[in-house]
Design a protein around this motif. Sequence first.
Motif, PDB file in Angstrom:
ATOM      1  N   LEU A   5     -12.299   6.457   4.421  1.00 47.57           N
ATOM      2  CA  LEU A   5     -12.065   5.069   4.019  1.00 47.57           C
ATOM      3  C   LEU A   5     -12.490   4.850   2.565  1.00 47.57           C
ATOM      4  CD1 LEU A   5     -11.171   2.238   4.796  1.00 47.57           C
ATOM      5  CD2 LEU A   5     -13.526   1.757   5.517  1.00 47.57           C
ATOM      6  N   SER A  29      -9.983   6.280   0.335  1.00 53.93           N
ATOM      7  CA  SER A  29      -8.763   5.460   0.342  1.00 53.93           C
ATOM      8  C   SER A  29      -8.920   4.237  -0.546  1.00 53.93           C
ATOM      9  CB  SER A  29      -8.434   5.020   1.769  1.00 53.93           C
ATOM     10  OG  SER A  29      -8.181   6.143   2.579  1.00 53.93           O
ATOM     11  N   VAL A  30     -10.048   3.564  -0.431  1.00 50.25           N
ATOM     12  CA  VAL A  30     -10.252   2.362  -1.230  1.00 50.25           C
ATOM     13  C   VAL A  30     -10.319   2.715  -2.707  1.00 50.25           C
ATOM     14  CG1 VAL A  30     -11.812   0.466  -1.769  1.00 50.25           C
ATOM     15  CG2 VAL A  30     -11.428   1.113   0.613  1.00 50.25           C
ATOM     16  N   HIS A  42      -9.260   5.416  -4.363  1.00 48.60           N
ATOM     17  CA  HIS A  42      -7.985   5.888  -4.902  1.00 48.60           C
ATOM     18  C   HIS A  42      -6.917   4.800  -4.858  1.00 48.60           C
ATOM     19  CE1 HIS A  42      -4.588   8.227  -5.994  1.00 48.60           C
ATOM     20  NE2 HIS A  42      -4.007   8.060  -4.827  1.00 48.60           N
ATOM     21  N   GLY A  43      -6.865   4.080  -3.765  1.00 47.77           N
ATOM     22  CA  GLY A  43      -5.848   3.038  -3.631  1.00 47.77           C
ATOM     23  C   GLY A  43      -6.024   1.946  -4.672  1.00 47.77           C
ATOM     24  N   TYR A  44      -7.257   1.517  -4.865  1.00 49.01           N
ATOM     25  CA  TYR A  44      -7.480   0.457  -5.846  1.00 49.01           C
ATOM     26  C   TYR A  44      -7.067   0.907  -7.237  1.00 49.01           C
ATOM     27  CZ  TYR A  44      -9.369  -3.774  -7.857  1.00 49.01           C
ATOM     28  OH  TYR A  44      -9.468  -4.985  -8.489  1.00 49.01           O
ATOM     29  N   ALA A  89      -5.054   3.276  -8.078  1.00 46.06           N
ATOM     30  CA  ALA A  89      -3.610   3.493  -8.195  1.00 46.06           C
ATOM     31  C   ALA A  89      -2.881   2.167  -8.376  1.00 46.06           C
ATOM     32  CB  ALA A  89      -3.094   4.232  -6.956  1.00 46.06           C
ATOM     33  N   LEU A  90      -3.212   1.180  -7.558  1.00 46.45           N
ATOM     34  CA  LEU A  90      -2.528  -0.111  -7.665  1.00 46.45           C
ATOM     35  C   LEU A  90      -2.862  -0.793  -8.991  1.00 46.45           C
ATOM     36  CD1 LEU A  90      -2.851  -1.479  -4.015  1.00 46.45           C
ATOM     37  CD2 LEU A  90      -0.924  -0.291  -5.081  1.00 46.45           C
ATOM     38  N   SER A 100      -3.704   0.637 -11.827  1.00 47.25           N
ATOM     39  CA  SER A 100      -3.079   1.306 -12.967  1.00 47.25           C
ATOM     40  C   SER A 100      -1.561   1.138 -12.929  1.00 47.25           C
ATOM     41  CB  SER A 100      -3.460   2.781 -13.001  1.00 47.25           C
ATOM     42  OG  SER A 100      -2.619   3.510 -12.130  1.00 47.25           O
ATOM     43  N   ALA A 101      -1.023   0.847 -11.759  1.00 49.48           N
ATOM     44  CA  ALA A 101       0.412   0.552 -11.674  1.00 49.48           C
ATOM     45  C   ALA A 101       0.690  -0.883 -12.115  1.00 49.48           C
ATOM     46  CB  ALA A 101       0.913   0.776 -10.255  1.00 49.48           C
ATOM     47  N   GLY A 102      -0.350  -1.590 -12.477  1.00 47.08           N
ATOM     48  CA  GLY A 102      -0.159  -2.949 -12.966  1.00 47.08           C
ATOM     49  C   GLY A 102      -0.128  -3.993 -11.864  1.00 47.08           C
ATOM     50  N   PHE A 105      -2.367  -5.597 -10.316  1.00 49.60           N
ATOM     51  CA  PHE A 105      -3.313  -6.721 -10.330  1.00 49.60           C
ATOM     52  C   PHE A 105      -3.403  -7.389 -11.686  1.00 49.60           C
ATOM     53  CE2 PHE A 105      -5.865  -3.815  -7.287  1.00 49.60           C
ATOM     54  CZ  PHE A 105      -4.948  -4.026  -6.281  1.00 49.60           C
ATOM     55  N   SER A 116     -12.238  -8.564  -8.525  1.00 51.87           N
ATOM     56  CA  SER A 116     -11.822  -8.040  -7.215  1.00 51.87           C
ATOM     57  C   SER A 116     -12.473  -6.690  -6.930  1.00 51.87           C
ATOM     58  CB  SER A 116     -10.298  -7.887  -7.170  1.00 51.87           C
ATOM     59  OG  SER A 116      -9.674  -9.154  -7.152  1.00 51.87           O
ATOM     60  N   ARG A 133     -15.962  -7.210  -5.794  1.00 55.63           N
ATOM     61  CA  ARG A 133     -15.984  -7.693  -4.419  1.00 55.63           C
ATOM     62  C   ARG A 133     -15.595  -6.602  -3.437  1.00 55.63           C
ATOM     63  NH1 ARG A 133     -16.166 -13.046  -3.885  1.00 55.63           N
ATOM     64  NH2 ARG A 133     -16.868 -12.449  -1.809  1.00 55.63           N
ATOM     65  N   ALA A 134     -14.761  -5.676  -3.865  1.00 56.78           N
ATOM     66  CA  ALA A 134     -14.417  -4.556  -2.991  1.00 56.78           C
ATOM     67  C   ALA A 134     -15.640  -3.674  -2.759  1.00 56.78           C
ATOM     68  CB  ALA A 134     -13.277  -3.733  -3.600  1.00 56.78           C
TER      69      ALA A 134
END
Lengths: 191, 191
Positions: free
Chosen positions: B144, B147-148, B150-152, B154-155, B157-159, B161, B171, B174-175
């Motif tokens: 987990l 996942s958090v 890497h996922g954070y 990735a999202l 850097s993909a713009g 947020f 954010s 807070r994560a």
Amino acid sequence: MARAGLTAERLITAGAELADQVGFDQVTLSALARQFDVKVASLYSHLKNSQDLKTGIALLALAELADRAADALAGRAGKDALAALGNAYRDYAREHPGRYAAAQFRLDPRTAAASAGGRHAQMSRAVLRGYDLAEPDQTHAVRLLGSVFHGYVALESAGGFSHSSPDSQESWSRALDALDALLRNWPAPTG
Amino acid sequence: MARAGLTAERLITAGAELADQVGFDQVTLSALARQFDVKVASLYSHLKNSQDLKTGIALLALAELADRAADALAGRAGKDALAALGNAYRDYAREHPGRYAAAQFRLDPRTAAASAGGRHAQMSRAVLRGYDLAEPDQTHAVRLLGSVFHGYVALESAGGFSHSSPDSQESWSRALDALDALLRNWPAPTG
DNA sequence: TACATTTGCCTAAGGTATATAGGCAAATCA
DNA sequence: TGATTTGCCTATATACCTTAGGCAAATGTA
């Protein structure tokens, strides 16, 4: 000469299938032309260029994924909805790895705005309506949800969880349990 | 003719820098040869092929990232350690997007086994020692966490947020709060 | 039906990238 | 110094993307 009956839509659909078979970045105009038994240059009557094809596949994947998520979500709330949304993403990525990769393709802002991207955000917010989060916590939670779903799927599909116990399905279930617990008891910010 | 003084190491280092500037998948032998003012074929004395270059950059990135994470982790425990590890990943991805992408490059199993990948797993487990989790929950939690993070990253850097409030830093904090709360109170599996 | 227009696929050609083979000169070693 | 190895070269083959220009099939119009 007989015509092959190409259209942008047929090419994009075939490209999506090809992506699932050989990987999104192995999708080339050349490969597509071979499949349709046509010369590469002929594709340029239907697609602007190779990027245009990839964009089309990305939009297709985003829309399909949004449709599936919406279906899965219908009539569910709370943890049921959370699990349904997460499973929709994970199952799609497992069934259609190339399309899932396509959905991550960087779109230019105008195209992105016209894509199903907005529906995805709305569905995350819909799930969160089953929990008691006001803004800005809801936005933080949307981002965390997206991170876990995308991150888990990415690591799993990269083989990160494959050669060890416990198996990935079990960890996924526990991740959903964990998210549910977290959303029911969302912590206040740290001083 | 004077020699250019190429080595595999210099090429890989230059490749890593190029990746940060133009993106990991724009790193080509041709571009590298241009930089060193040398013909492409000359690179094959130092690298087996283009995949070999990418593998080298990936190993470099994995090792750098593990070094940074280890530094950040030194002397910390509990939530401090959790935040340090997460920030190490996120900061690295922001400073070195091309290298971070390289670290995701799919390695063949033998190469992966010899990479710094194992150190990364160990560091996640080290963070979790500050919480009270026995196996198999510890493994679920490692996954987990990965996942958090890497996922954070990735999202973000993909713009994903970037064009909305609250800002991404908030954010992210807070994560980390949420993960800490979760690990301190890890839920039992659902029936 | 006949003719004009548009559309779809073609050939030709130029650009970029990967990869291998074989040669020659610089560096290294005896 | 002479022999060997190493590093970079040219030449060549293959694959992919892209544009230009042509011709025939399909479609529209009188």
